[in-house]
Scaffold this motif. Sequence first.
Motif, mmCIF file in Angstrom:
data_model
loop_
_atom_site.group_PDB
_atom_site.id
_atom_site.type_symbol
_atom_site.label_atom_id
_atom_site.label_comp_id
_atom_site.label_asym_id
_atom_site.label_seq_id
_atom_site.Cartn_x
_atom_site.Cartn_y
_atom_site.Cartn_z
ATOM 1 N N TYR A 26 18.936 102.775 -81.434
ATOM 2 C CA TYR A 26 19.452 102.219 -82.674
ATOM 3 C C TYR A 26 20.002 100.815 -82.393
ATOM 4 O O TYR A 26 20.683 100.596 -81.390
ATOM 5 N N TYR A 27 19.701 99.896 -83.286
ATOM 6 C CA TYR A 27 20.260 98.551 -83.216
ATOM 7 C C TYR A 27 21.250 98.369 -84.361
ATOM 8 O O TYR A 27 20.902 98.638 -85.523
ATOM 9 N N PRO A 28 22.479 97.938 -84.072
ATOM 10 C CA PRO A 28 23.461 97.780 -85.152
ATOM 11 C C PRO A 28 23.051 96.689 -86.127
ATOM 12 O O PRO A 28 22.557 95.628 -85.731
ATOM 13 N N PHE A 29 23.257 96.961 -87.408
ATOM 14 C CA PHE A 29 22.979 95.995 -88.473
ATOM 15 C C PHE A 29 24.313 95.491 -88.988
ATOM 16 O O PHE A 29 25.167 96.280 -89.426
ATOM 17 N N THR A 30 24.521 94.182 -88.881
ATOM 18 C CA THR A 30 25.822 93.617 -89.242
ATOM 19 C C THR A 30 25.700 92.591 -90.359
ATOM 20 O O THR A 30 24.613 92.070 -90.633
ATOM 21 N N ARG A 31 26.851 92.299 -90.963
ATOM 22 C CA ARG A 31 26.953 91.241 -91.981
ATOM 23 C C ARG A 31 28.151 90.360 -91.657
ATOM 24 O O ARG A 31 29.138 90.812 -91.085
ATOM 25 N N GLY A 32 28.025 89.098 -92.043
ATOM 26 C CA GLY A 32 29.113 88.159 -91.819
ATOM 27 C C GLY A 32 28.884 87.312 -90.588
ATOM 28 O O GLY A 32 28.133 87.684 -89.690
ATOM 29 N N ILE A 33 29.542 86.170 -90.547
ATOM 30 C CA ILE A 33 29.439 85.244 -89.421
ATOM 31 C C ILE A 33 30.767 85.176 -88.669
ATOM 32 O O ILE A 33 30.828 85.397 -87.464
ATOM 33 N N VAL A 34 31.842 84.899 -89.393
ATOM 34 C CA VAL A 34 33.166 84.843 -88.759
ATOM 35 C C VAL A 34 33.714 86.249 -88.591
ATOM 36 O O VAL A 34 34.121 86.656 -87.492
ATOM 37 N N PHE A 35 33.731 87.001 -89.690
ATOM 38 C CA PHE A 35 34.187 88.388 -89.653
ATOM 39 C C PHE A 35 32.952 89.291 -89.716
ATOM 40 O O PHE A 35 32.416 89.558 -90.785
ATOM 41 N N VAL A 36 32.500 89.706 -88.540
ATOM 42 C CA VAL A 36 31.277 90.501 -88.441
ATOM 43 C C VAL A 36 31.603 91.967 -88.694
ATOM 44 O O VAL A 36 32.507 92.537 -88.058
ATOM 45 N N THR A 37 30.865 92.563 -89.609
ATOM 46 C CA THR A 37 31.081 93.966 -89.955
ATOM 47 C C THR A 37 29.782 94.736 -89.794
ATOM 48 O O THR A 37 28.738 94.322 -90.298
ATOM 49 N N LYS A 38 29.861 95.841 -89.082
ATOM 50 C CA LYS A 38 28.685 96.705 -88.949
ATOM 51 C C LYS A 38 28.517 97.527 -90.217
ATOM 52 O O LYS A 38 29.452 98.197 -90.666
ATOM 53 N N VAL A 39 27.306 97.467 -90.790
ATOM 54 C CA VAL A 39 27.049 98.201 -92.031
ATOM 55 C C VAL A 39 26.032 99.318 -91.848
ATOM 56 O O VAL A 39 25.739 100.056 -92.781
ATOM 57 N N GLY A 40 25.489 99.422 -90.658
ATOM 58 C CA GLY A 40 24.518 100.499 -90.420
ATOM 59 C C GLY A 40 23.759 100.279 -89.133
ATOM 60 O O GLY A 40 24.110 99.424 -88.313
ATOM 61 N N ASP A 41 22.719 101.087 -88.952
ATOM 62 C CA ASP A 41 21.879 101.003 -87.761
ATOM 63 C C ASP A 41 20.416 100.897 -88.155
ATOM 64 O O ASP A 41 19.977 101.545 -89.119
ATOM 65 N N VAL A 42 19.674 100.088 -87.408
ATOM 66 C CA VAL A 42 18.223 100.069 -87.513
ATOM 67 C C VAL A 42 17.702 101.088 -86.503
ATOM 68 O O VAL A 42 17.858 100.909 -85.293
ATOM 69 N N LYS A 43 17.097 102.153 -86.997
ATOM 70 C CA LYS A 43 16.655 103.247 -86.132
ATOM 71 C C LYS A 43 15.227 102.976 -85.666
ATOM 72 O O LYS A 43 14.255 103.476 -86.233
ATOM 73 N N ALA A 44 15.114 102.148 -84.621
ATOM 74 C CA ALA A 44 13.796 101.740 -84.128
ATOM 75 C C ALA A 44 13.041 102.916 -83.526
ATOM 76 O O ALA A 44 11.826 103.045 -83.689
ATOM 77 N N VAL A 45 13.744 103.758 -82.778
ATOM 78 C CA VAL A 45 13.178 104.987 -82.206
ATOM 79 C C VAL A 45 14.171 106.096 -82.513
ATOM 80 O O VAL A 45 15.361 105.978 -82.195
ATOM 81 N N ASP A 46 13.691 107.176 -83.120
ATOM 82 C CA ASP A 46 14.608 108.196 -83.622
ATOM 83 C C ASP A 46 14.111 109.600 -83.283
ATOM 84 O O ASP A 46 13.257 110.150 -83.968
ATOM 85 N N ASP A 47 14.615 110.138 -82.174
ATOM 86 C CA ASP A 47 14.321 111.513 -81.757
ATOM 87 C C ASP A 47 12.847 111.698 -81.391
ATOM 88 O O ASP A 47 12.151 112.555 -81.926
ATOM 89 N N VAL A 48 12.393 110.889 -80.450
ATOM 90 C CA VAL A 48 10.999 110.934 -80.000
ATOM 91 C C VAL A 48 10.900 111.717 -78.690
ATOM 92 O O VAL A 48 11.681 111.480 -77.764
ATOM 93 N N SER A 49 9.941 112.634 -78.621
ATOM 94 C CA SER A 49 9.713 113.426 -77.406
ATOM 95 C C SER A 49 8.218 113.519 -77.126
ATOM 96 O O SER A 49 7.415 113.692 -78.054
ATOM 97 N N PHE A 50 7.835 113.387 -75.854
ATOM 98 C CA PHE A 50 6.453 113.596 -75.437
ATOM 99 C C PHE A 50 6.428 113.699 -73.919
ATOM 100 O O PHE A 50 7.422 113.397 -73.241
ATOM 101 N N THR A 51 5.285 114.130 -73.382
ATOM 102 C CA THR A 51 5.098 114.195 -71.932
ATOM 103 C C THR A 51 3.755 113.573 -71.576
ATOM 104 O O THR A 51 2.840 113.517 -72.403
ATOM 105 N N ILE A 52 3.663 113.094 -70.333
ATOM 106 C CA ILE A 52 2.403 112.582 -69.794
ATOM 107 C C ILE A 52 2.205 113.207 -68.420
ATOM 108 O O ILE A 52 3.086 113.108 -67.560
#
Length: 337
Positions: A26-52
């Motif tokens: 997950y990558y944090p998604f923020t707003r603001g420049i001076v006062f940065v506030t986290k408003v959520g997460d970008v879920k780039a990979v979310d509960d992935v499982s596999f084998t090779i």
Amino acid sequence: MTEALTEPQTGPQAEPLLRVENLRKYYPFTRGIVFVTKVGDVKAVDDVSFTIAAGETLGLVGESGCGKTTTSKLVLNLEQPTGGRVLLQGKPIHGLKGEARREYRALVQAVFQDPWASLNPRMRVGKIIAEALVVTKWGSRSEIDHRVVELLVQVGLRPEHALQYPHEFSGGQRQRIALASALASKPKLIVLDEPVSALDVSIRAQMMNLLKDIQESENVAYLLVAHDLATVRHMTHQVAVMYMGQIVETAPTEKLFEEVRHPYTKALLSAVLPDHPDHRGEEIVLSGEVPSPMDMPPGCRFHTRCPFALPECVTHEPALREITPSHQVACHLYSDP
């Protein structure tokens, strides 16, 4: 980490070469420049499982932005996961330091899409291939020189090419150099990130056949990240289809192509050119836009574009479940009644 990565298990219950368990990034998604506030997460990979398994190829496919490249970076230990684990021969790879990290770098290599960007233009080819061997203290200078010649011949180049620079080669030859560099430390796994998509169509088949020949002779495993399903079908043993950070279908390659189940996978396959002009399959055109990763829809992430969406798709996220032996699908169309 005290156990060596190079001690694989043997026997009928042997650990797969690579095991990915509930991997999340997950990558944090923020707003603001001076006062940065986290408003959520970008879920780039979310509960992935596999084998090779050793000596096999898994194809990871999906649209741009689905999480394929982030998954490959996590496997290469270039990113730290938010959750879950990646294990090589039963040993976790994240958090490795010192000698254990160098050992992992030797066992897992990569070949990227653009061979020009991945090769140092100021270094001769011989030094590029030898770099990993020098860093890992693989052997003496004469042993390394002999290994470089051996690798050049293995990928279809000549020993004298070691004295030339990358710009003196064609795109296909540069990709062969990148492959020789990846093979130098005798890895167990190579991550192939779109390895032939930047090449001319006339030489793609040559490169794919070379990769398969090397796999057979060296027993090396591949994680193939690709969007070209023709390449995936030609090269892989297993396929995992990703959508919005999750795996939605996985099966042995021919089984997936012949018995495709998930609506998203069906749409991907319908866009592939047929083997013969007279062989025309059903064309599936998806409506709507790909949802924003910063604002995932509730329930199934594909329901906003799915032509077969059910009421429960809007409210409940489907689990990846086995519908036939070795064939898993995350779709309410195949849920138990």
